[in-house]
Design a protein around this motif. Structure first.
Motif, PDB file in Angstrom:
ATOM      1  N   TYR A 140       9.814 118.744   3.355  1.00 51.31           N
ATOM      2  CA  TYR A 140       8.383 118.522   3.144  1.00 51.31           C
ATOM      3  C   TYR A 140       7.584 118.675   4.440  1.00 51.31           C
ATOM      4  O   TYR A 140       6.459 119.164   4.419  1.00 51.31           O
ATOM      5  CB  TYR A 140       8.143 117.155   2.499  1.00 51.31           C
ATOM      6  N   THR A 141       8.173 118.299   5.585  1.00 50.80           N
ATOM      7  CA  THR A 141       7.476 118.522   6.855  1.00 50.80           C
ATOM      8  C   THR A 141       7.358 120.019   7.133  1.00 50.80           C
ATOM      9  O   THR A 141       6.333 120.486   7.619  1.00 50.80           O
ATOM     10  CB  THR A 141       8.181 117.814   8.030  1.00 50.80           C
ATOM     11  N   GLN A 142       8.396 120.771   6.785  1.00 48.61           N
ATOM     12  CA  GLN A 142       8.348 122.228   6.946  1.00 48.61           C
ATOM     13  C   GLN A 142       7.299 122.840   6.025  1.00 48.61           C
ATOM     14  O   GLN A 142       6.582 123.766   6.414  1.00 48.61           O
ATOM     15  CB  GLN A 142       9.721 122.838   6.679  1.00 48.61           C
ATOM     16  N   LEU A 143       7.199 122.319   4.810  1.00 47.29           N
ATOM     17  CA  LEU A 143       6.181 122.798   3.873  1.00 47.29           C
ATOM     18  C   LEU A 143       4.780 122.522   4.420  1.00 47.29           C
ATOM     19  O   LEU A 143       3.906 123.390   4.360  1.00 47.29           O
ATOM     20  CB  LEU A 143       6.348 122.123   2.503  1.00 47.29           C
ATOM     21  N   ALA A 144       4.582 121.339   4.974  1.00 44.54           N
ATOM     22  CA  ALA A 144       3.282 120.991   5.554  1.00 44.54           C
ATOM     23  C   ALA A 144       2.940 121.922   6.716  1.00 44.54           C
ATOM     24  O   ALA A 144       1.802 122.396   6.835  1.00 44.54           O
ATOM     25  CB  ALA A 144       3.277 119.539   6.014  1.00 44.54           C
TER      26      ALA A 144
ATOM     27  N   GLU B 128      15.491 120.087  -4.350  1.00 44.12           N
ATOM     28  CA  GLU B 128      14.402 121.061  -4.391  1.00 44.12           C
ATOM     29  C   GLU B 128      13.042 120.395  -4.140  1.00 44.12           C
ATOM     30  O   GLU B 128      12.871 119.206  -4.354  1.00 44.12           O
ATOM     31  CB  GLU B 128      14.371 121.795  -5.731  1.00 44.12           C
ATOM     32  N   ILE B 129      12.105 121.215  -3.677  1.00 48.06           N
ATOM     33  CA  ILE B 129      10.722 120.771  -3.506  1.00 48.06           C
ATOM     34  C   ILE B 129      10.011 120.972  -4.839  1.00 48.06           C
ATOM     35  O   ILE B 129      10.132 122.026  -5.462  1.00 48.06           O
ATOM     36  CB  ILE B 129      10.005 121.585  -2.408  1.00 48.06           C
ATOM     37  N   TYR B 130       9.284 119.974  -5.267  1.00 46.57           N
ATOM     38  CA  TYR B 130       8.539 120.092  -6.518  1.00 46.57           C
ATOM     39  C   TYR B 130       7.402 121.101  -6.349  1.00 46.57           C
ATOM     40  O   TYR B 130       6.648 121.046  -5.372  1.00 46.57           O
ATOM     41  CB  TYR B 130       7.961 118.738  -6.928  1.00 46.57           C
ATOM     42  N   SER B 131       7.265 122.004  -7.302  1.00 44.96           N
ATOM     43  CA  SER B 131       6.208 123.012  -7.239  1.00 44.96           C
ATOM     44  C   SER B 131       4.828 122.353  -7.293  1.00 44.96           C
ATOM     45  O   SER B 131       3.864 122.886  -6.744  1.00 44.96           O
ATOM     46  CB  SER B 131       6.357 124.020  -8.379  1.00 44.96           C
ATOM     47  N   GLU B 132       4.740 121.196  -7.925  1.00 45.99           N
ATOM     48  CA  GLU B 132       3.457 120.481  -8.010  1.00 45.99           C
ATOM     49  C   GLU B 132       2.945 120.078  -6.623  1.00 45.99           C
ATOM     50  O   GLU B 132       1.744 120.115  -6.377  1.00 45.99           O
ATOM     51  CB  GLU B 132       3.589 119.223  -8.885  1.00 45.99           C
TER      52      GLU B 132
ATOM     53  N   ILE C 297      10.546 107.777  -4.194  1.00 49.67           N
ATOM     54  CA  ILE C 297      11.591 108.005  -3.203  1.00 49.67           C
ATOM     55  C   ILE C 297      12.701 108.879  -3.805  1.00 49.67           C
ATOM     56  O   ILE C 297      13.177 109.812  -3.168  1.00 49.67           O
ATOM     57  CB  ILE C 297      12.157 106.663  -2.692  1.00 49.67           C
ATOM     58  N   GLY C 298      13.071 108.594  -5.036  1.00 52.75           N
ATOM     59  CA  GLY C 298      14.107 109.384  -5.704  1.00 52.75           C
ATOM     60  C   GLY C 298      13.732 110.845  -5.844  1.00 52.75           C
ATOM     61  O   GLY C 298      14.580 111.732  -5.685  1.00 52.75           O
ATOM     62  N   GLN C 299      12.471 111.109  -6.135  1.00 49.27           N
ATOM     63  CA  GLN C 299      12.026 112.498  -6.268  1.00 49.27           C
ATOM     64  C   GLN C 299      12.057 113.218  -4.928  1.00 49.27           C
ATOM     65  O   GLN C 299      12.415 114.395  -4.855  1.00 49.27           O
ATOM     66  CB  GLN C 299      10.621 112.541  -6.864  1.00 49.27           C
ATOM     67  N   VAL C 300      11.686 112.516  -3.847  1.00 46.67           N
ATOM     68  CA  VAL C 300      11.719 113.121  -2.511  1.00 46.67           C
ATOM     69  C   VAL C 300      13.149 113.447  -2.116  1.00 46.67           C
ATOM     70  O   VAL C 300      13.408 114.456  -1.464  1.00 46.67           O
ATOM     71  CB  VAL C 300      11.075 112.172  -1.471  1.00 46.67           C
ATOM     72  N   MET C 301      14.093 112.640  -2.556  1.00 44.81           N
ATOM     73  CA  MET C 301      15.491 112.824  -2.172  1.00 44.81           C
ATOM     74  C   MET C 301      16.204 113.928  -2.966  1.00 44.81           C
ATOM     75  O   MET C 301      17.342 114.282  -2.642  1.00 44.81           O
ATOM     76  CB  MET C 301      16.238 111.498  -2.297  1.00 44.81           C
ATOM     77  N   LYS C 302      15.535 114.486  -3.959  1.00 45.20           N
ATOM     78  CA  LYS C 302      16.136 115.601  -4.697  1.00 45.20           C
ATOM     79  C   LYS C 302      16.185 116.845  -3.808  1.00 45.20           C
ATOM     80  O   LYS C 302      15.400 116.990  -2.876  1.00 45.20           O
ATOM     81  CB  LYS C 302      15.344 115.891  -5.972  1.00 45.20           C
TER      82      LYS C 302
END
Length: 146
Positions: free
Chosen positions: A80-84, A49-53, A42-47
């Protein structure tokens, strides 16, 4: 295999369908660990930037789906929804009030892949940030000494 009888139908009606590994499904937003390509906390999602991984997991595997934790505010999920949408994969926002999990995002396959490591290595990321900040600090000290 046994034919279902009246007792089986009653049990399914009362308790719902039998589920394989329910605790694992709750943790990984409805999917099994063996199907996970990669996951974020959850913490990573809340950062910011989007993770390149995450982008890499999607681009190298076109049959994947993105699962997002619906307990996270949508302002953090929208990137992340936009990325999808951009990469043309399906995504689902999973709202499960009963399940407590620290998983914020899962990229999952429709079949087992059994990846050994599904998490982003935070310690490597912290080392890079620390190295950047320490090099700035050393340059600053060197500048003052002049």
């Amino acid at each position: 295999m046994n034919n279902p009888n009246v007792e089986d139908y009653l049990q399914n009606g009362i308790y719902g369908q039998k589920e394989i590994k329910p605790a694992e499904r709750k943790k990984f937003l409805g999917t099994l660990r063996e199907r996970v390509e990669g996951a974020l906390t959850i913490g990573q999602v809340m950062k910011k930037e989007i993770y390149s991984e995450v982008k890499q997991w999607i681009q190298t595997n076109k049959d994947v789906q993105m699962l997002l934790n619906g307990n996270i505010d949508y302002s953090y999920l929208s990137k992340y929804t936009q990325l999808a949408d951009q990469l043309k994969i399906r995504y689902t926002i999973v709202h499960n009030q009963e399940a407590e999990t620290n998983v914020g995002l899962v990229i999952t396959h429709p079949h087992a892949v059994e990846k050994e490591s599904i998490w982003i290595n935070e310690s490597k990321e912290k080392k890079l940030q620390k190295k950047k900040s320490s090099s700035f600090f050393h340059k600053f000290i060197h500048f003052i000494k002049k």
